[in-house]
Write an enzyme that holds these catalytic residues in place. Structure first.
Site, PDB file in Angstrom:
ATOM      1  N   LYS A 116     -29.528  23.998   5.076  1.00 25.55           N
ATOM      2  CA  LYS A 116     -28.276  23.727   5.877  1.00 25.55           C
ATOM      3  C   LYS A 116     -27.970  24.775   6.935  1.00 25.55           C
ATOM      4  O   LYS A 116     -27.536  24.919   7.683  1.00 25.55           O
ATOM      5  CB  LYS A 116     -27.018  23.911   4.848  1.00 25.55           C
ATOM      6  CG  LYS A 116     -26.966  22.962   3.811  1.00 25.55           C
ATOM      7  CD  LYS A 116     -26.733  21.509   4.637  1.00 25.55           C
ATOM      8  CE  LYS A 116     -26.235  20.416   3.657  1.00 25.55           C
ATOM      9  NZ  LYS A 116     -26.095  18.987   4.277  1.00 25.55           N
TER      10      LYS A 116
ATOM     11  N   TYR B 204     -28.684  26.713  -5.424  1.00 20.65           N
ATOM     12  CA  TYR B 204     -28.631  25.927  -4.076  1.00 20.65           C
ATOM     13  C   TYR B 204     -30.008  26.093  -3.338  1.00 20.65           C
ATOM     14  O   TYR B 204     -30.432  25.045  -2.519  1.00 20.65           O
ATOM     15  CB  TYR B 204     -27.310  26.314  -3.209  1.00 20.65           C
ATOM     16  CG  TYR B 204     -27.222  25.287  -2.163  1.00 20.65           C
ATOM     17  CD1 TYR B 204     -27.001  23.902  -2.391  1.00 20.65           C
ATOM     18  CD2 TYR B 204     -26.891  25.277  -0.746  1.00 20.65           C
ATOM     19  CE1 TYR B 204     -26.495  23.062  -1.658  1.00 20.65           C
ATOM     20  CE2 TYR B 204     -26.708  24.373   0.130  1.00 20.65           C
ATOM     21  CZ  TYR B 204     -26.399  23.157  -0.318  1.00 20.65           C
ATOM     22  OH  TYR B 204     -26.241  22.343   0.693  1.00 20.65           O
TER      23      TYR B 204
HETATM   24  O1  0WE Z   1     -25.750  19.643  -0.255  1.00 25.47           O
HETATM   25  C1  0WE Z   1     -25.536  19.575  -1.634  1.00 25.47           C
HETATM   26  C2  0WE Z   1     -26.378  18.937  -2.549  1.00 25.47           C
HETATM   27  C3  0WE Z   1     -27.525  17.837  -1.988  1.00 25.47           C
HETATM   28  C4  0WE Z   1     -28.462  17.656  -2.884  1.00 25.47           C
HETATM   29  C5  0WE Z   1     -28.212  16.991  -4.105  1.00 25.47           C
HETATM   30  C6  0WE Z   1     -29.413  16.444  -4.941  1.00 25.47           C
HETATM   31  C7  0WE Z   1     -29.216  16.213  -6.386  1.00 25.47           C
HETATM   32  C8  0WE Z   1     -30.291  15.242  -6.739  1.00 25.47           C
HETATM   33  C9  0WE Z   1     -29.725  17.542  -2.388  1.00 25.47           C
HETATM   34  N1  0WE Z   1     -30.912  17.178  -3.089  1.00 25.47           N
HETATM   35  C10 0WE Z   1     -30.713  16.686  -4.226  1.00 25.47           C
HETATM   36  N2  0WE Z   1     -31.706  16.230  -4.957  1.00 25.47           N
HETATM   37  C11 0WE Z   1     -31.573  15.593  -6.304  1.00 25.47           C
HETATM   38  O2  0WE Z   1     -32.693  15.001  -6.698  1.00 25.47           O
HETATM   39  N3  0WE Z   1     -24.299  20.031  -2.022  1.00 25.47           N
HETATM   40  C12 0WE Z   1     -23.506  20.691  -1.211  1.00 25.47           C
HETATM   41  C13 0WE Z   1     -23.829  20.052  -3.383  1.00 25.47           C
HETATM   42  C14 0WE Z   1     -24.300  21.072  -4.237  1.00 25.47           C
HETATM   43  O3  0WE Z   1     -25.544  20.980  -4.475  1.00 25.47           O
HETATM   44  C15 0WE Z   1     -25.849  22.172  -5.320  1.00 25.47           C
HETATM   45  C16 0WE Z   1     -24.614  22.890  -5.229  1.00 25.47           C
HETATM   46  C17 0WE Z   1     -23.836  22.370  -4.574  1.00 25.47           C
HETATM   47  C18 0WE Z   1     -22.319  22.654  -4.133  1.00 25.47           C
HETATM   48  C19 0WE Z   1     -27.139  22.816  -6.197  1.00 25.47           C
HETATM   49  C20 0WE Z   1     -26.916  23.895  -6.644  1.00 25.47           C
HETATM   50  C21 0WE Z   1     -25.799  24.808  -6.623  1.00 25.47           C
HETATM   51  C22 0WE Z   1     -24.739  24.219  -5.911  1.00 25.47           C
END
Ligand code: 0WE
Length: 255
Positions: free
Chosen positions: A162, A155
């Site tokens: 966050k 993450y």
């Molecule tokens: O906040 C998030 C993800 C937000 C996000 C997703 C992406 C995917 C595609 C931000 N930036 C990008 N950029 C991209 O190119 N989450 C809470 C979901 C999430 O993302 C993770 C998680 C979880 C849960 C990434 C790694 C590990 C766990």
């Protein structure tokens, strides 16, 4: 009808799986009048189609949250179309894909800057412009994740973003409290969204939650939406500066 007669702006809809869209459906069901932003021309048509499915042709605004003049135009448009505003939903995040793989250590200056600009500062930029429209008080809800508080492998810079978002929630809650504007974070467990699709190991993470969370399952989008409706509604009138977990209890675990 928890949100009857309330006007809200939803920032972060990309498609029907978006957490922002789930919240929009919940708020609409509870009687709210909604306006939406979309990020750039590519998302104009899909977001317009979703918004129009609610009936009454909701106002729509092109909005890149890193573009101050565009943010000014969004709230000018909201003022003209809706008069005032009662609530705002922030469900926007971005980090470069390579920053969400491997270790945090190699995070680049530009990757860090981008992630915090889009995912953290944007809440303050939106709140600055929303607050003057919230003349009768209001409620602001920002989506967050447990990786703000504890290490979730990969993450990475999003966890730092966050953490900054959650701290921003508290400082904004302090500043806006005297104007009867509440600001809260909603920390959702993992949900299969377009954003989640691009993340390697996401499905395995959901399996871990299923095995370990007190409720032994993942959270549903409708459950996140219902909690958001609560935070947007007068039912939560005594709550501000808080982060509410909607994660089937996962965050209470030590092991
Ligand atoms: O906040 C998030 C993800 C937000 C996000 C997703 C992406 C995917 C595609 C931000 N930036 C990008 N950029 C991209 O190119 N989450 C809470 C979901 C999430 O993302 C993770 C998680 C979880 C849960 C990434 C790694 C590990 C766990």
């Amino acid at each position: 009808m928890l949100l009857e007669g309330k006007k809200g702006l939803i920032v972060g809809v990309a498609n029907k799986r978006s957490i922002a869209w789930g919240i929009a459906l919940g708020a609409h069901r509870e009687g709210a009048k909604l306006a939406f932003t979309y990020q750039g021309e590519r998302l104009k048509e899909p977001v317009t189609e979703l918004a129009n499915s609610l009936g009454g042709n909701p106002p729509l605004f092109d909005c890149d949250v890193t573009n101050d003049p565009q943010l000014d135009a969004v709230f000018q448009g909201v003022k003209e179309a809706c008069g005032g505003l009662d609530f705002l939903v922030h469900a926007v995040a971005f980090a470069k894909r390579e920053e969400l793989e491997g270790e945090f250590l190699p995070t680049s200056r530009e990757g860090f800057r981008l992630a915090l600009d889009v995912s953290s500062y944007s809440l303050t930029a939106l709140a600055q412009r929303a607050a003057p429209l919230m003349t009768e008080g209001g409620s602001i809800v920002a989506m967050t994740y447990y990786g703000a508080e504890k290490v979730i492998p990969r993450y990475n810079v999003m966890g730092v973003a966050k953490a900054a978002l959650e701290a921003s929630v508290r400082y904004l809650a302090y500043d806006l409290g005297p104007r009867k504007i509440r600001v809260n974070g909603l920390s959702s467990g993992p949900v299969q969204t377009l954003a989640a699709r691009g993340i390697s190991g996401f499905t395995d993470m959901m399996k871990v939650v299923e095995q370990k969370a007190p409720l032994r399952r993942n959270v549903e989008l409708a459950e996140v939406a219902n909690a958001a409706v609560f935070l947007l509604s007068p039912f939560s009138s005594g709550i501000t500066g808080e982060v509410l977990y909607v994660d089937c209890g996962y965050h209470i675990l030590g092991m």
